[in-house]
Enzyme design. Sequence first.
Site, mmCIF file in Angstrom:
data_model
loop_
_atom_site.group_PDB
_atom_site.id
_atom_site.type_symbol
_atom_site.label_atom_id
_atom_site.label_comp_id
_atom_site.label_asym_id
_atom_site.label_seq_id
_atom_site.Cartn_x
_atom_site.Cartn_y
_atom_site.Cartn_z
ATOM 1 N N GLN A 191 0.831 -1.202 0.000
ATOM 2 C CA GLN A 191 0.000 0.000 0.000
ATOM 3 C C GLN A 191 0.866 1.252 0.000
ATOM 4 O O GLN A 191 1.897 1.306 0.666
ATOM 5 C CB GLN A 191 -0.894 -0.031 1.243
ATOM 6 C CG GLN A 191 -1.890 1.088 1.344
ATOM 7 C CD GLN A 191 -2.696 0.952 2.634
ATOM 8 O OE1 GLN A 191 -2.788 -0.126 3.192
ATOM 9 N NE2 GLN A 191 -3.242 2.053 3.094
ATOM 10 N N ASN B 19 -2.514 -10.334 7.007
ATOM 11 C CA ASN B 19 -2.574 -8.885 7.131
ATOM 12 C C ASN B 19 -1.892 -8.285 5.906
ATOM 13 O O ASN B 19 -0.707 -8.546 5.669
ATOM 14 C CB ASN B 19 -1.850 -8.449 8.412
ATOM 15 C CG ASN B 19 -1.952 -6.963 8.673
ATOM 16 O OD1 ASN B 19 -2.208 -6.177 7.765
ATOM 17 N ND2 ASN B 19 -1.731 -6.566 9.907
#
Length: 690
Positions: free
Chosen positions: A125, A334
Amino acid sequence: MKCYSRGSDRRRGSSCPTSEVCFWDVKTQEASVQSSRRKHGNIPTKVLNRTRVMVVGYEGQNFSALRRQCRQNGRLFEDPLFPPEDTSLFYQDNKIGHVTWKRPKELSSDPHLFVDGISAHDLHQGQLGNCWFVAACSSLASREALWQKVIPDWQDQEWDEQKPESYAGIFHFRFWRFGVWVDVVIDDRLPTAGGQLVYCHSNDSNEFWSALVEKAYAKMCGCYEALDGGNTADALVDFTGGVSEPLDLLENGHKEDEDKRTELFERVLKVHVRGGLISCSIRATTAADMEARLDCGLVKGHAYAVTDVRRVRLGHGLLAFFRSDKLTMIRLRNPWGQREWNGAWSDSSEEWKKVSRGERESMGVTVQDDGEFWMNFDDFATHFTDLILCRLINTSYLSFHKTWEEAVMKGSWRRHDDPLRNRSGGCANNKSSFLQNPQFVFDVKKPEDEVLICLQQKDRRASLRGGQGENLAMGFDIHRVEMNRTYRMHSTQQKVGGSIFINSRSVFLRTDLKQGRYVIIPTTFDPGLEGEFLLRIFTDVPSDCRKLTLDEPPQTCWSGLCGYPSLVTQIHVLQADGLAGQDSDGVSDPYVIIRCEGTKVRSPVHKSTRSPMFDTKGIFYRKNTQQPISIELYNHNLLKDSFLGQLTLPAEQGTIQTTLHLHGKGGDRDNELPGTITIAVVTSSILTGI
């Protein structure tokens, strides 16, 4: 980097404690999805799903024509619809400072779409709160049949070292939007700062598939800022064309009820095995809770991907194969690539000594902080609060799994001053305008059928720059209606189900319905709001879904000769009691027929009973108001059905509910037969009165 769902943190609910409809905002967290498979060196070229789908070019752009034109001109493509300017990055103000747009060739001497294959671990990200999108991309990477739809003819788009002159700086990707696959063309100019990609990027500096997919998605949504906060479920639907089913693990009692946990595990396992995508999260109830790390290592308000679901054998050696005890396990990841669960069955916990080495290897157990970890399903249900199952609905007849019949209907909410033309009446709280909404009728043809219903509104993110705001709060109600209804409802009938009302892009309901005809009423929560929607209904057999457009029988040139209805009558046969037992076992298999002016409605057969609960309705638009209405009961037999009794109703206006004795027909009309029948009759001289 924060990642959140648009809307406040008010809880959604499946029902309202009062008689009114309740609207709940979208939760503040979004879940992640299925992902994380080890990198594979060579990408097979075989396309696993050759199903023909409708593809439309975004804003009319055609990838092949644009690339051919660039090659002929010897120029790299420059997209006029998504230029390298701040308008492509933000709605209004620049929030990250100076940005330089660079092509991959300016960032790497050897750029590629994929390096050593495609993997969930490719994605990182960037400076954007879009972990919901990154998680969905991670999930996409683990399903070859799915990513080859989103990244079509990837080999043809890849850089060709042997023919560098063929590269035209143009790519295209496909997303499922509002019932069709949309082909989005982009150029390869990517936003950078300090020589590094600003947004999503791969582990390998010369791998660009994730950055390019993100750019295409941002273009479709209006700009990059449109991806700052969202819902993983929406991206999963856009990548697959499936339907997302949200599950609230708190409301359904999975933490306390072992049987419910077992049932939930079976559902999750089935979705995973059949290629669906799964995401989960721990609800954040306040802004301070967002991304708060718990003592167990899990993070609140953050996306987690479900990467594997299985039963694990306990024990070692040959004895393990003969043991009946297996552990239900789930693997999560995650998307940040770190911060793992530290409880039982975490990477280095003692519990793994109960599992053989071969079993651990088949499960891919590693002892490293890579963000991926296993949990016992009971612990999962204890800690996580929300689960999203994005299932791929199987509509292929050539399948070993259950197939569904899909009906797809488009509609819109539109305001109008004329009540008969208004199509934006709001939810059932607005009693005077609720039935002015669009209406769709469908049939359940089996004695009982599982029905999946998904209502999706057109994404409004691209309109935020124009001030149109967020998603509309929407939902739908389901009413059981007359078996022969062909015109719009004008009075509420038997409500048998409905969705929550939420300002989400889609609303989903799974329900079991008995044989009969039903009307779905999609609505916005408040009246007077306008928007477009897509309604998808999945049943075991074709539902013949269609839109109800007319309010009453149309007047034609023949109406003067053949007559036009002056009354409308609804007959509701509720039940019968004490019928004759004509079968050898002392009972019957009764059904009822309602006849009026040459038309009839027949109920399903009720097996082995003398007191059937028919709950059968018919509606009749009547021209000859002096002609009586007959209600006949028969016993279903193998060769020939036998008569049980009937009654005849006079042409009355008004509303009655009564229980009457059955009598014979013909010359035996005055003779009573065993049994009574309970009916309700509503008659109106206003054809739009029912």
